[in-house]
Design a protein around this motif. Structure first.
Motif, PDB file in Angstrom:
ATOM      1  N   HIS A 259      19.343 -27.117   1.195  1.00 47.72           N
ATOM      2  CA  HIS A 259      19.771 -25.788   1.635  1.00 47.72           C
ATOM      3  C   HIS A 259      21.106 -25.430   0.982  1.00 47.72           C
ATOM      4  CE1 HIS A 259      21.602 -22.807   4.347  1.00 47.72           C
ATOM      5  NE2 HIS A 259      20.371 -22.352   4.419  1.00 47.72           N
ATOM      6  N   ASP A 260      22.031 -26.385   0.949  1.00 44.45           N
ATOM      7  CA  ASP A 260      23.331 -26.145   0.309  1.00 44.45           C
ATOM      8  C   ASP A 260      23.162 -25.867  -1.185  1.00 44.45           C
ATOM      9  OD1 ASP A 260      24.524 -26.538   2.769  1.00 44.45           O
ATOM     10  OD2 ASP A 260      25.196 -28.594   2.309  1.00 44.45           O
ATOM     11  N   ASN A 261      22.311 -26.647  -1.851  1.00 46.87           N
ATOM     12  CA  ASN A 261      22.058 -26.422  -3.278  1.00 46.87           C
ATOM     13  C   ASN A 261      21.426 -25.054  -3.517  1.00 46.87           C
ATOM     14  OD1 ASN A 261      23.118 -28.673  -4.572  1.00 46.87           O
ATOM     15  ND2 ASN A 261      21.312 -29.898  -4.112  1.00 46.87           N
ATOM     16  N   ASP A 262      20.521 -24.660  -2.627  1.00 47.64           N
ATOM     17  CA  ASP A 262      19.888 -23.345  -2.748  1.00 47.64           C
ATOM     18  C   ASP A 262      20.922 -22.230  -2.596  1.00 47.64           C
ATOM     19  OD1 ASP A 262      17.503 -21.512  -2.775  1.00 47.64           O
ATOM     20  OD2 ASP A 262      18.285 -21.071  -0.768  1.00 47.64           O
ATOM     21  N   ALA A 263      21.804 -22.362  -1.613  1.00 51.21           N
ATOM     22  CA  ALA A 263      22.844 -21.349  -1.411  1.00 51.21           C
ATOM     23  C   ALA A 263      23.754 -21.258  -2.636  1.00 51.21           C
ATOM     24  CB  ALA A 263      23.662 -21.681  -0.164  1.00 51.21           C
TER      25      ALA A 263
ATOM     26  N   TRP B  34      22.925 -22.085  -5.746  1.00 51.19           N
ATOM     27  CA  TRP B  34      22.132 -21.507  -6.834  1.00 51.19           C
ATOM     28  C   TRP B  34      22.062 -19.985  -6.702  1.00 51.19           C
ATOM     29  CZ3 TRP B  34      17.821 -18.495  -7.422  1.00 51.19           C
ATOM     30  CH2 TRP B  34      17.303 -18.430  -8.704  1.00 51.19           C
ATOM     31  N   ARG B  35      21.782 -19.502  -5.486  1.00 53.20           N
ATOM     32  CA  ARG B  35      21.683 -18.050  -5.263  1.00 53.20           C
ATOM     33  C   ARG B  35      23.015 -17.355  -5.564  1.00 53.20           C
ATOM     34  NH1 ARG B  35      17.076 -16.461  -2.295  1.00 53.20           N
ATOM     35  NH2 ARG B  35      15.845 -18.262  -1.678  1.00 53.20           N
ATOM     36  N   LYS B  36      24.111 -17.951  -5.114  1.00 57.70           N
ATOM     37  CA  LYS B  36      25.440 -17.366  -5.353  1.00 57.70           C
ATOM     38  C   LYS B  36      25.725 -17.319  -6.853  1.00 57.70           C
ATOM     39  CE  LYS B  36      30.319 -18.354  -4.440  1.00 57.70           C
ATOM     40  NZ  LYS B  36      30.795 -18.853  -5.726  1.00 57.70           N
TER      41      LYS B  36
ATOM     42  N   ARG C 221      23.575 -17.413  -9.340  1.00 56.68           N
ATOM     43  CA  ARG C 221      22.638 -16.498 -10.009  1.00 56.68           C
ATOM     44  C   ARG C 221      23.077 -15.046  -9.831  1.00 56.68           C
ATOM     45  NH1 ARG C 221      18.237 -17.800 -13.116  1.00 56.68           N
ATOM     46  NH2 ARG C 221      17.004 -15.950 -13.423  1.00 56.68           N
ATOM     47  N   ARG C 222      23.515 -14.699  -8.618  1.00 54.12           N
ATOM     48  CA  ARG C 222      24.015 -13.336  -8.358  1.00 54.12           C
ATOM     49  C   ARG C 222      25.213 -13.017  -9.232  1.00 54.12           C
ATOM     50  NH1 ARG C 222      22.729 -14.053  -3.020  1.00 54.12           N
ATOM     51  NH2 ARG C 222      24.706 -15.031  -2.623  1.00 54.12           N
ATOM     52  N   GLU C 223      26.139 -13.977  -9.338  1.00 58.74           N
ATOM     53  CA  GLU C 223      27.330 -13.769 -10.164  1.00 58.74           C
ATOM     54  C   GLU C 223      26.947 -13.573 -11.627  1.00 58.74           C
ATOM     55  OE1 GLU C 223      29.687 -17.215  -9.303  1.00 58.74           O
ATOM     56  OE2 GLU C 223      30.336 -16.434  -7.357  1.00 58.74           O
ATOM     57  N   GLU C 224      25.994 -14.364 -12.126  1.00 56.18           N
ATOM     58  CA  GLU C 224      25.538 -14.224 -13.510  1.00 56.18           C
ATOM     59  C   GLU C 224      24.889 -12.865 -13.732  1.00 56.18           C
ATOM     60  OE1 GLU C 224      22.957 -17.488 -14.378  1.00 56.18           O
ATOM     61  OE2 GLU C 224      24.588 -18.942 -14.323  1.00 56.18           O
ATOM     62  N   GLU C 225      24.060 -12.437 -12.799  1.00 50.08           N
ATOM     63  CA  GLU C 225      23.395 -11.138 -12.920  1.00 50.08           C
ATOM     64  C   GLU C 225      24.415 -10.011 -12.887  1.00 50.08           C
ATOM     65  OE1 GLU C 225      20.411 -11.009  -9.879  1.00 50.08           O
ATOM     66  OE2 GLU C 225      19.181 -12.505 -10.897  1.00 50.08           O
ATOM     67  N   ASN C 226      25.420 -10.121 -12.024  1.00 51.62           N
ATOM     68  CA  ASN C 226      26.456  -9.079 -11.959  1.00 51.62           C
ATOM     69  C   ASN C 226      27.249  -9.014 -13.259  1.00 51.62           C
ATOM     70  OD1 ASN C 226      25.786  -8.271  -9.377  1.00 51.62           O
ATOM     71  ND2 ASN C 226      27.266  -9.610  -8.392  1.00 51.62           N
ATOM     72  N   ARG C 227      27.576 -10.178 -13.839  1.00 46.02           N
ATOM     73  CA  ARG C 227      28.278 -10.190 -15.134  1.00 46.02           C
ATOM     74  C   ARG C 227      27.434  -9.544 -16.205  1.00 46.02           C
ATOM     75  NH1 ARG C 227      30.292 -15.256 -13.605  1.00 46.02           N
ATOM     76  NH2 ARG C 227      28.578 -16.328 -14.608  1.00 46.02           N
ATOM     77  N   TYR C 228      26.150  -9.814 -16.196  1.00 50.73           N
ATOM     78  CA  TYR C 228      25.249  -9.223 -17.192  1.00 50.73           C
ATOM     79  C   TYR C 228      25.178  -7.713 -17.030  1.00 50.73           C
ATOM     80  CZ  TYR C 228      21.036  -7.929 -19.704  1.00 50.73           C
ATOM     81  OH  TYR C 228      20.151  -7.322 -20.535  1.00 50.73           O
ATOM     82  N   VAL C 229      24.994  -7.232 -15.808  1.00 50.79           N
ATOM     83  CA  VAL C 229      24.886  -5.792 -15.546  1.00 50.79           C
ATOM     84  C   VAL C 229      26.187  -5.098 -15.923  1.00 50.79           C
ATOM     85  CG1 VAL C 229      24.696  -4.079 -13.705  1.00 50.79           C
ATOM     86  CG2 VAL C 229      23.117  -6.001 -13.778  1.00 50.79           C
ATOM     87  N   ASN C 230      27.302  -5.719 -15.607  1.00 45.03           N
ATOM     88  CA  ASN C 230      28.603  -5.081 -15.919  1.00 45.03           C
ATOM     89  C   ASN C 230      28.918  -5.103 -17.410  1.00 45.03           C
ATOM     90  OD1 ASN C 230      29.105  -4.477 -13.237  1.00 45.03           O
ATOM     91  ND2 ASN C 230      30.086  -6.440 -12.846  1.00 45.03           N
ATOM     92  N   SER C 231      28.263  -5.967 -18.176  1.00 47.82           N
ATOM     93  CA  SER C 231      28.533  -6.039 -19.608  1.00 47.82           C
ATOM     94  C   SER C 231      27.706  -5.010 -20.392  1.00 47.82           C
ATOM     95  CB  SER C 231      28.246  -7.424 -20.141  1.00 47.82           C
ATOM     96  OG  SER C 231      26.847  -7.677 -20.137  1.00 47.82           O
ATOM     97  N   ILE C 232      26.756  -4.397 -19.754  1.00 48.98           N
ATOM     98  CA  ILE C 232      25.897  -3.421 -20.451  1.00 48.98           C
ATOM     99  C   ILE C 232      26.564  -2.070 -20.534  1.00 48.98           C
ATOM    100  CG2 ILE C 232      23.701  -2.201 -20.376  1.00 48.98           C
ATOM    101  CD1 ILE C 232      22.483  -4.619 -19.059  1.00 48.98           C
TER     102      ILE C 232
END
Length: 85
Positions: A64-68, A70-72, A74-85
């Motif tokens: 559960h801790d590893n999943d949390a 991973w989700r955090k 992944r969200r940060e990576e997606e936000n960096r990607y969206v903000n770089s466009i």
């Protein structure tokens, strides 16, 4: 070693699936700390439905801790990607 050898066929199966089949579903039995599930999710489409089970409540807590984490991450990576466009 078994985890490393099982990831490529799972990724290949994902690539061969039709979008008409719906999201891929993965069930990991005896998931332990859940690290392999993180590897699976890093290599499969985001809509893949993942379920991990284990008999040990201690391992499930760790998973559960590893999943949390991973989700955090992944969200940060997606936000960096969206903000770089």
């Amino acid at each position: 070693a078994m985890q490393r050898t099982s990831l490529p066929p799972i990724a290949q199966l994902s690539k061969n699936r039709s979008s008409k089949e719906g999201p891929m579903k993965i069930l990991e039995i005896a998931c332990g700390t859940g690290r392999f599930m993180s590897s699976i999710r890093d290599n499969l489409p985001l809509d893949t439905e993942c379920t991990a089970v284990d008999l040990s409540p201690y391992y499930l807590d760790a998973a559960h801790d590893n999943d949390a984490y991973w989700r955090k991450t992944r969200r940060e990576e997606e936000n960096r990607y969206v903000n770089s466009i």
